[in-house]
Design a protein around this motif. Structure first.
Motif, PDB file in Angstrom:
ATOM      1  N   THR A 259       0.829  -1.207   0.000  1.00 27.83           N
ATOM      2  CA  THR A 259       0.000   0.000   0.000  1.00 27.83           C
ATOM      3  C   THR A 259       0.859   1.251   0.000  1.00 27.83           C
ATOM      4  OG1 THR A 259      -1.759  -1.165   1.192  1.00 27.83           O
ATOM      5  CG2 THR A 259      -1.800   1.247   1.253  1.00 27.83           C
ATOM      6  N   LEU A 260       1.888   1.263   0.836  1.00 33.69           N
ATOM      7  CA  LEU A 260       2.786   2.423   0.887  1.00 33.69           C
ATOM      8  C   LEU A 260       3.528   2.601  -0.437  1.00 33.69           C
ATOM      9  CD1 LEU A 260       4.279   1.988   4.482  1.00 33.69           C
ATOM     10  CD2 LEU A 260       2.534   3.628   3.726  1.00 33.69           C
ATOM     11  N   ALA A 261       3.904   1.483  -1.058  1.00 31.31           N
ATOM     12  CA  ALA A 261       4.584   1.565  -2.348  1.00 31.31           C
ATOM     13  C   ALA A 261       3.637   2.054  -3.443  1.00 31.31           C
ATOM     14  CB  ALA A 261       5.160   0.206  -2.717  1.00 31.31           C
ATOM     15  N   SER A 262       2.377   1.674  -3.357  1.00 29.51           N
ATOM     16  CA  SER A 262       1.403   2.073  -4.385  1.00 29.51           C
ATOM     17  C   SER A 262       1.105   3.562  -4.343  1.00 29.51           C
ATOM     18  CB  SER A 262       0.101   1.277  -4.201  1.00 29.51           C
ATOM     19  OG  SER A 262       0.313  -0.101  -4.397  1.00 29.51           O
ATOM     20  N   VAL A 263       1.140   4.153  -3.150  1.00 33.83           N
ATOM     21  CA  VAL A 263       0.841   5.592  -3.031  1.00 33.83           C
ATOM     22  C   VAL A 263       2.105   6.432  -3.094  1.00 33.83           C
ATOM     23  CG1 VAL A 263      -1.246   5.146  -1.705  1.00 33.83           C
ATOM     24  CG2 VAL A 263       0.905   5.518  -0.491  1.00 33.83           C
ATOM     25  N   GLY A 264       3.236   5.793  -3.321  1.00 38.32           N
ATOM     26  CA  GLY A 264       4.471   6.539  -3.514  1.00 38.32           C
ATOM     27  C   GLY A 264       5.243   6.883  -2.261  1.00 38.32           C
ATOM     28  N   VAL A 265       4.802   6.398  -1.107  1.00 40.81           N
ATOM     29  CA  VAL A 265       5.517   6.680   0.136  1.00 40.81           C
ATOM     30  C   VAL A 265       6.822   5.899   0.194  1.00 40.81           C
ATOM     31  CG1 VAL A 265       5.420   6.539   2.659  1.00 40.81           C
ATOM     32  CG2 VAL A 265       3.393   7.216   1.349  1.00 40.81           C
ATOM     33  N   MET A 266       6.799   4.670  -0.328  1.00 35.23           N
ATOM     34  CA  MET A 266       7.992   3.831  -0.383  1.00 35.23           C
ATOM     35  C   MET A 266       8.194   3.363  -1.815  1.00 35.23           C
ATOM     36  SD  MET A 266       7.548   1.578   3.110  1.00 35.23           S
ATOM     37  CE  MET A 266       9.262   1.034   3.057  1.00 35.23           C
ATOM     38  N   THR A 267       9.398   2.897  -2.099  1.00 34.14           N
ATOM     39  CA  THR A 267       9.724   2.419  -3.441  1.00 34.14           C
ATOM     40  C   THR A 267       9.873   0.902  -3.421  1.00 34.14           C
ATOM     41  OG1 THR A 267      10.888   4.470  -3.956  1.00 34.14           O
ATOM     42  CG2 THR A 267      11.353   2.563  -5.361  1.00 34.14           C
ATOM     43  N   MET A 268       9.164   0.240  -4.310  1.00 37.19           N
ATOM     44  CA  MET A 268       9.268  -1.207  -4.416  1.00 37.19           C
ATOM     45  C   MET A 268      10.550  -1.563  -5.160  1.00 37.19           C
ATOM     46  SD  MET A 268       8.033  -4.261  -3.918  1.00 37.19           S
ATOM     47  CE  MET A 268       6.362  -3.922  -3.355  1.00 37.19           C
ATOM     48  N   ARG A 269      11.351  -2.432  -4.564  1.00 35.58           N
ATOM     49  CA  ARG A 269      12.579  -2.851  -5.215  1.00 35.58           C
ATOM     50  C   ARG A 269      12.269  -3.667  -6.462  1.00 35.58           C
ATOM     51  NH1 ARG A 269      15.932  -5.769  -0.618  1.00 35.58           N
ATOM     52  NH2 ARG A 269      13.848  -6.657  -0.294  1.00 35.58           N
ATOM     53  N   GLN A 270      13.008  -3.417  -7.522  1.00 35.89           N
ATOM     54  CA  GLN A 270      12.766  -4.082  -8.799  1.00 35.89           C
ATOM     55  C   GLN A 270      13.113  -5.563  -8.734  1.00 35.89           C
ATOM     56  OE1 GLN A 270      14.487  -2.030 -12.131  1.00 35.89           O
ATOM     57  NE2 GLN A 270      14.454  -3.837 -13.452  1.00 35.89           N
ATOM     58  N   GLY A 271      14.182  -5.889  -8.046  1.00 37.78           N
ATOM     59  CA  GLY A 271      14.590  -7.283  -7.952  1.00 37.78           C
ATOM     60  C   GLY A 271      14.906  -7.880  -9.308  1.00 37.78           C
ATOM     61  N   ASP A 272      14.389  -9.068  -9.591  1.00 40.01           N
ATOM     62  CA  ASP A 272      14.634  -9.747 -10.865  1.00 40.01           C
ATOM     63  C   ASP A 272      13.581  -9.427 -11.916  1.00 40.01           C
ATOM     64  OD1 ASP A 272      16.912 -11.116  -9.886  1.00 40.01           O
ATOM     65  OD2 ASP A 272      15.612 -12.595  -8.917  1.00 40.01           O
ATOM     66  N   THR A 273      12.647  -8.555 -11.591  1.00 41.66           N
ATOM     67  CA  THR A 273      11.587  -8.216 -12.535  1.00 41.66           C
ATOM     68  C   THR A 273      12.027  -7.075 -13.458  1.00 41.66           C
ATOM     69  OG1 THR A 273      10.617  -6.656 -10.951  1.00 41.66           O
ATOM     70  CG2 THR A 273       9.815  -8.929 -10.909  1.00 41.66           C
ATOM     71  N   PRO A 274      11.363  -6.916 -14.608  1.00 41.47           N
ATOM     72  CA  PRO A 274      11.752  -5.851 -15.539  1.00 41.47           C
ATOM     73  C   PRO A 274      11.574  -4.447 -14.985  1.00 41.47           C
ATOM     74  CG  PRO A 274      10.437  -7.534 -16.654  1.00 41.47           C
ATOM     75  CD  PRO A 274      10.358  -7.823 -15.193  1.00 41.47           C
ATOM     76  N   SER A 275      10.602  -4.236 -14.089  1.00 37.06           N
ATOM     77  CA  SER A 275      10.349  -2.891 -13.570  1.00 37.06           C
ATOM     78  C   SER A 275       9.788  -2.977 -12.150  1.00 37.06           C
ATOM     79  CB  SER A 275       9.357  -2.144 -14.462  1.00 37.06           C
ATOM     80  OG  SER A 275       8.072  -2.746 -14.382  1.00 37.06           O
ATOM     81  N   SER A 276       9.802  -1.839 -11.470  1.00 36.94           N
ATOM     82  CA  SER A 276       9.249  -1.790 -10.116  1.00 36.94           C
ATOM     83  C   SER A 276       7.750  -2.040 -10.122  1.00 36.94           C
ATOM     84  CB  SER A 276       9.548  -0.430  -9.477  1.00 36.94           C
ATOM     85  OG  SER A 276      10.937  -0.233  -9.327  1.00 36.94           O
ATOM     86  N   GLN A 277       7.072  -1.610 -11.178  1.00 34.95           N
ATOM     87  CA  GLN A 277       5.633  -1.832 -11.272  1.00 34.95           C
ATOM     88  C   GLN A 277       5.304  -3.317 -11.405  1.00 34.95           C
ATOM     89  OE1 GLN A 277       3.161   0.402 -10.812  1.00 34.95           O
ATOM     90  NE2 GLN A 277       4.859   1.758 -10.251  1.00 34.95           N
ATOM     91  N   ASP A 278       6.130  -4.041 -12.159  1.00 34.46           N
ATOM     92  CA  ASP A 278       5.932  -5.492 -12.260  1.00 34.46           C
ATOM     93  C   ASP A 278       6.155  -6.152 -10.903  1.00 34.46           C
ATOM     94  OD1 ASP A 278       5.338  -5.562 -15.016  1.00 34.46           O
ATOM     95  OD2 ASP A 278       7.465  -5.448 -15.509  1.00 34.46           O
ATOM     96  N   ALA A 279       7.186  -5.705 -10.198  1.00 40.11           N
ATOM     97  CA  ALA A 279       7.456  -6.250  -8.870  1.00 40.11           C
ATOM     98  C   ALA A 279       6.310  -5.951  -7.908  1.00 40.11           C
ATOM     99  CB  ALA A 279       8.766  -5.674  -8.329  1.00 40.11           C
ATOM    100  N   LEU A 280       5.736  -4.748  -8.015  1.00 43.63           N
ATOM    101  CA  LEU A 280       4.625  -4.372  -7.156  1.00 43.63           C
ATOM    102  C   LEU A 280       3.393  -5.221  -7.448  1.00 43.63           C
ATOM    103  CD1 LEU A 280       3.482  -2.521  -4.983  1.00 43.63           C
ATOM    104  CD2 LEU A 280       2.942  -0.853  -6.786  1.00 43.63           C
ATOM    105  N   LEU A 281       3.130  -5.472  -8.724  1.00 45.45           N
ATOM    106  CA  LEU A 281       1.989  -6.307  -9.098  1.00 45.45           C
ATOM    107  C   LEU A 281       2.133  -7.715  -8.524  1.00 45.45           C
ATOM    108  CD1 LEU A 281      -0.582  -6.944 -10.703  1.00 45.45           C
ATOM    109  CD2 LEU A 281       0.863  -7.349 -12.716  1.00 45.45           C
ATOM    110  N   MET A 282       3.318  -8.287  -8.657  1.00 48.18           N
ATOM    111  CA  MET A 282       3.555  -9.628  -8.118  1.00 48.18           C
ATOM    112  C   MET A 282       3.441  -9.637  -6.595  1.00 48.18           C
ATOM    113  SD  MET A 282       6.774 -10.694 -10.550  1.00 48.18           S
ATOM    114  CE  MET A 282       7.265 -11.988  -9.411  1.00 48.18           C
ATOM    115  N   ALA A 283       3.929  -8.572  -5.973  1.00 42.88           N
ATOM    116  CA  ALA A 283       3.863  -8.491  -4.509  1.00 42.88           C
ATOM    117  C   ALA A 283       2.420  -8.420  -4.040  1.00 42.88           C
ATOM    118  CB  ALA A 283       4.647  -7.278  -4.020  1.00 42.88           C
ATOM    119  N   TRP A 284       1.598  -7.632  -4.710  1.00 47.84           N
ATOM    120  CA  TRP A 284       0.185  -7.542  -4.334  1.00 47.84           C
ATOM    121  C   TRP A 284      -0.479  -8.923  -4.410  1.00 47.84           C
ATOM    122  CZ3 TRP A 284      -2.667  -4.466  -1.676  1.00 47.84           C
ATOM    123  CH2 TRP A 284      -2.431  -3.090  -1.635  1.00 47.84           C
TER     124      TRP A 284
END
Length: 322
Positions: A259-284
């Motif tokens: 939730t914090l990453a989605s509203v921009g308070v924190m940054t989701m680490r990209q890890g092995d995914t192509p982008s932070s948004q992909d990592a966020l989707l998988m995390a959700w």
């Protein structure tokens, strides 16, 4: 028995503390060896309190202390389920000492909880209640826990079948598994189009419904030699309590982070995914599955505990408890 556990647990923590072996280890995060002294303190306190109980009986203050120690032991046992899964699929443990600590802490949590209820005993005529389904709200929680796994299972099945999701395809998924230290069994099953986590999710759903349906109290006919016999209460409750204590806090904390990453308070680490948004989707997807299922498992375990409690309990020196 609980006093003996406290002495063993405290001694175990003392040996590890003196040798500088960290007992709190989660993935790549290694806790400070100084935290081992917390294990020594919990073990020593448990042994002391149980000794007082043996000599003078269980008083209200001692009951509170036992419950506090039970909670601390439960916290120390956090992520034991992940270690069990790791061993089941043939992978190596990050820290055998940390796994031993979690195992001892889980055993202690059960013993401390039992000791806190030691003033209850069965009457001579105590009997197990007939099999019964959980109340409708509990069964709805089980439905929610089941449905929560569907997106995660679909994502994994897309990968093992050669598809692409969140910018990751089969080859990337295999590379991620190898990077994370996946065992040969894990990689072989994935090469056959079978995802281990989907199988584990299916077992988790089976456990969940066993807690809310009557067949979880009496072995059904397809169990052959066991059919018709009562299911020991500890058999489903042990994995349920361990699973709920691990998955519920992990998933709920993860949902907070998402939730914090989605509203921009924190940054989701990209890890092995192509982008932070992909990592966020998988995390959700993953955190919703763990969080909702973990809570549903806790609710179902409590209902099972209450529905299967033998009738005819009394408090020593008190009135019958029905």
């Amino acid at each position: 028995m609980t006093a003996l556990w406290g002495a063993v647990y405290g001694a175990f923590g003392l040996v590890c503390a003196l040798h500088g072996t960290p007992l709190f280890h989660d993935g790549g995060v290694r806790g400070a060896a100084k935290l081992d002294w917390a294990v020594v303190a919990v073990g020593a306190a448990a042994a002391l309190v149980c000794g007082v109980v043996v000599r003078g009986g269980l008083r209200p203050t001692l009951r509170v202390l036992l419950r506090v120690l039970c909670g601390l032991a439960g916290i120390a046992a956090f992520s034991l389920l992940m270690d069990v899964i790791t061993l089941m699929v043939g992978q190596g443990l990050d820290s055998p000492a940390a796994t031993a600590n979690r195992s001892l802490a889980a055993a202690g949590a059960f013993l401390l909880a039992a000791t806190a209820r030691a003033d209850r005993r069965r009457t001579a005529g105590a009997i197990a209640p007939p099999p019964s389904p959980a109340p409708v709200p509990v069964q709805r929680a089980a439905c929610a826990g089941t449905v929560a796994f569907l997106p995660c299972a679909a994502m994994k099945l897309v990968w093992v079948s050669g598809g692409t999701f969140a910018g990751i395809g089969y080859e990337e998924m295999i590379a991620m598994s190898e990077h994370d230290g996946a065992s040969g069994i894990w990689l072989t099953l994935e090469s056959w189009g079978v995802d281990v986590t989907v199988l584990l999710a299916a077992l988790g759903v089976f456990l969940l419904w066993g807690l809310v349906r009557p067949w979880g109290q009496v072995f059904p006919r397809w169990t052959l030699l066991l059919r018709g016999r009562r299911v020991p209460r500890w058999l489903p409750l042990t994995p349920a309590l361990i699973g709920a204590a691990t998955l519920a806090p992990y998933g709920l904390l993860g949902l907070g982070y998402c939730t914090l990453a989605s509203v921009g308070v924190m940054t989701m680490r990209q890890g092995d995914t192509p982008s932070s948004q992909d990592a966020l989707l998988m995390a959700w997807i993953g955190m919703v599955a763990f969080g909702v299922y973990g809570v549903a498992l806790a609710v179902a375990a409590r209902s099972y505990w209450l529905r299967t409690r033998p009738r005819g309990f009394i408090r020593r020196g008190g009135l019958p408890l029905r």
